[in-house]
Design an enzyme around this catalytic site. Structure first.
Site, PDB file in Angstrom:
ATOM      1  N   CYS A   1     -30.065 -24.517  11.230  1.00 16.01           N
ATOM      2  CA  CYS A   1     -30.304 -25.217  12.507  1.00 16.01           C
ATOM      3  C   CYS A   1     -31.541 -24.673  13.212  1.00 16.01           C
ATOM      4  O   CYS A   1     -32.343 -25.428  13.742  1.00 16.01           O
ATOM      5  CB  CYS A   1     -29.135 -25.013  13.477  1.00 16.01           C
ATOM      6  SG  CYS A   1     -27.507 -25.109  12.771  1.00 16.01           S
ATOM      7  N   ASP A   2     -31.670 -23.353  13.248  1.00 12.13           N
ATOM      8  CA  ASP A   2     -32.631 -22.740  14.167  1.00 12.13           C
ATOM      9  C   ASP A   2     -33.818 -22.042  13.496  1.00 12.13           C
ATOM     10  O   ASP A   2     -34.763 -21.662  14.182  1.00 12.13           O
ATOM     11  CB  ASP A   2     -31.899 -21.721  15.060  1.00 12.13           C
ATOM     12  CG  ASP A   2     -30.820 -22.376  15.907  1.00 12.13           C
ATOM     13  OD1 ASP A   2     -31.004 -23.560  16.261  1.00 12.13           O
ATOM     14  OD2 ASP A   2     -29.807 -21.739  16.195  1.00 12.13           O
TER      15      ASP A   2
ATOM     16  N   CYS B   1     -26.865 -19.844  12.785  1.00  5.98           N
ATOM     17  CA  CYS B   1     -27.167 -20.948  11.879  1.00  5.98           C
ATOM     18  C   CYS B   1     -28.654 -21.015  11.576  1.00  5.98           C
ATOM     19  O   CYS B   1     -29.435 -21.578  12.357  1.00  5.98           O
ATOM     20  CB  CYS B   1     -26.675 -22.265  12.490  1.00  5.98           C
ATOM     21  SG  CYS B   1     -26.964 -23.671  11.415  1.00  5.98           S
TER      22      CYS B   1
END
Ligand code: NDP
Length: 308
Positions: free
Chosen positions: A138-139, A135
Site C-alpha cells: 500500500c505505502d 503494508c
C-alpha cells in the site's frame, strides 16, 4: 421482540461494503454493523493507488466512504455497533449487538477482517500513517529512493523487503532471531538483493522522528546489548496478522491461525447460511481489491442460499 434480518453483514471493510452493495441491489435489505474500526484497515493507510478506477489514487478513508455511500444508495442499512455474541447453532442465527440488541438473522456474511500485529511501542503508534506502516504494497511507493526498514523474518517480511528494495535506496530487514523463518526461495531473494541489509538478532527499542517529518530513524538493540541507530523514513511491520474471529471460535471451522475456512472458490463456511469474505478468510492476498471481490462472492452465495 427480536429484530428479524434476512442478511446480516458483520464488518465494514471493502468486503463487507461490497457484500452490502450486492445484497441490497438484490433487494435482500441487508443490515451491516461496522464494528470497532468502521471502514477497516484501509482507514489506517494514506493513499490507495492500486484500486482500479482511481487513476489519481484515493485516500483510504475516502474510498471506504465512497463504497459505503454506494451501498446506502441501494438501501443497505449501515449501522454503528459491535457484535458482542453470536449463536450459530440453529437458524435463524442469534446475534447480539452492543451487549443488548438482539437480532435473528436468516443468513450471515462475516467480513470482520484481520489486524496487522504491531510491536506495541508508543513511538510506533505515534507515527502510524506518518512513516509507520504495516503494508508495503500500500505505502511503499511513497518511499521511493529513500531508506526504510522492515521488521520480521517470515515470508511477508522477505516479500515486502524485496518489493521495497525495488523502489527504495536501501532496506534494513530487522530480524529478532539469528535466522529467517521464511521459505528458502524467499530467503535467497533477500540475500541476493544488494540493497537489503539483514540485521539479525536485532529488536527495535524506539521509532524515532518528529511531528514535522514523521519517522526519521529507529533505535535498535542487538541481543548482545549493543545499540545502534539507523536513519530511515519508513518503518514497516511485517510480523504477522491476526484474523478477527474470536466471536466465532468453536462455532465456525477455523484454520490453525484462526482464519475462517471456506469451501473455495465459494465463500461457504462450515455452517450453512454463514459466508465469509475478505481478510478474515484470506491470509495470503490481503488486498482491497481481493477483499471487495470476495464480498461479491459472499453476496452471490448468500442470495442463492436465501432463494433455495
Ligand atoms: P509469520 O508468522 O510467518 O512470520 C512472522 C515473523 O515476524 C517471524 O519472523 C517472527 O519472528 C516475527 N515476529 C513476530 N513477532 C515479532 C516481534 N514482536 N518482534 C519482532 N519480530 C516478530 O508471518 P508472515 O506474515 O510472514 O506469514 C504468514 C503466513 O503467510 C506464513 O504461512 C507464510 O509462509 C505465508 N506467506 C506466504 C507468502 C508466499 O508464499 N509468497 C508470502 C507471505 C506470507 P520469529 O521467527 O522469531 O517468531
Amino acid at each position: 421482540m427480536k429484530e428479524q434480518v434476512r442478511v446480516l453483514i458483520i464488518g465494514s471493510g471493502p468486503a463487507g461494503y461490497t457484500a452490502a452493495i450486492y445484497t441490497s441491489r438484490a433487494n435482500l435489505q441487508p443490515v451491516l454493523y461496522e464494528g470497532i474500526e468502521p471502514g477497516g484497515q484501509l482507514t489506517t493507510t494514506t493513499e490507495v493507488e492500486n484500486f482500479p478506477g482511481y487513476p489519481e489514487g484515493v485516500d483510504g478513508n475516502q474510498m471506504m466512504a465512497d463504497i459505503r455511500k454506494q451501498a446506502q444508495r441501494f438501501g443497505a442499512d449501515i449501522r454503528a455497533g459491535i457484535i458482542t455474541s453470536v449463536d450459530l447453532s440453529q437458524r435463524p442465527f442469534r446475534v447480539v449487538v452492543d451487549g443488548s440488541h438482539e437480532i435473528e438473522a436468516e443468513s450471515l456474511i462475516v467480513s470482520t477482517g484481520a489486524s496487522a500485529k504491531y510491536l506495541g511501542l508508543p513511538s510506533e503508534t505515534k507515527f502510524r500513517g506518518q512513516g509507520v506502516s504495516a503494508c508495503a504494497t500500500c505505502d511503499g511507493f511513497f518511499y521511493r529512493k529513500k531508506e526504510v526498514a522492515v521488521v520480521g523474518g517470515g515470508d511477508t517480511a522477505c516479500e515486502e523487503a524485496t518489493y521495497l528494495a525495488s523502489l527504495c535506496k536501501k532496506v534494513y530487514l530487522i530480524v529478532r532471531k539469528p535466522f529467517l523463518r521464511a521459505s528458502k526461495a524467499m530467503q535467497e531473494r533477500v540475500f541476493s538483493t544488494p540493497n537489503i541489509e539483514v540485521l539479525f538478532e536485532h529488536n527495535t527499542v524506539e521509532v524515532l522522528g518528529d511531528d514535522l517529518k514523521g519517522v526519521t530513524g529507529a533505535l535498535l538493540r542487538k541481543t548482545d546489548g549493543t545499540e545502534r541507530t539507523i536513519d530511515i523514513s519508513g518503518f514497516f511491520l511485517a510480523i504477522g496478522h491476526h484474523p478477527n474471529t474470536e466471536l466465532f471460535k468453536g462455532q465456525l471451522e477455523l484454520d490453525e491461525e484462526g482464519y475462517i475456512k471456506v469451501a473455495a472458490p465459494s465463500s461457504k463456511t462450515s455452517v450453512e447460511g454463514v459466508f465469509a469474505a475478505g481478510d478474515v478468510k484470506d491470509p495470503h492476498y490481503r488486498q482491497a481489491i481481493t477483499a471487495a471481490a470476495s464480498g461479491c462472492v459472499a453476496a452471490l452465495d448468500c442470495e442463492r442460499f436465501l432463494l433455495k
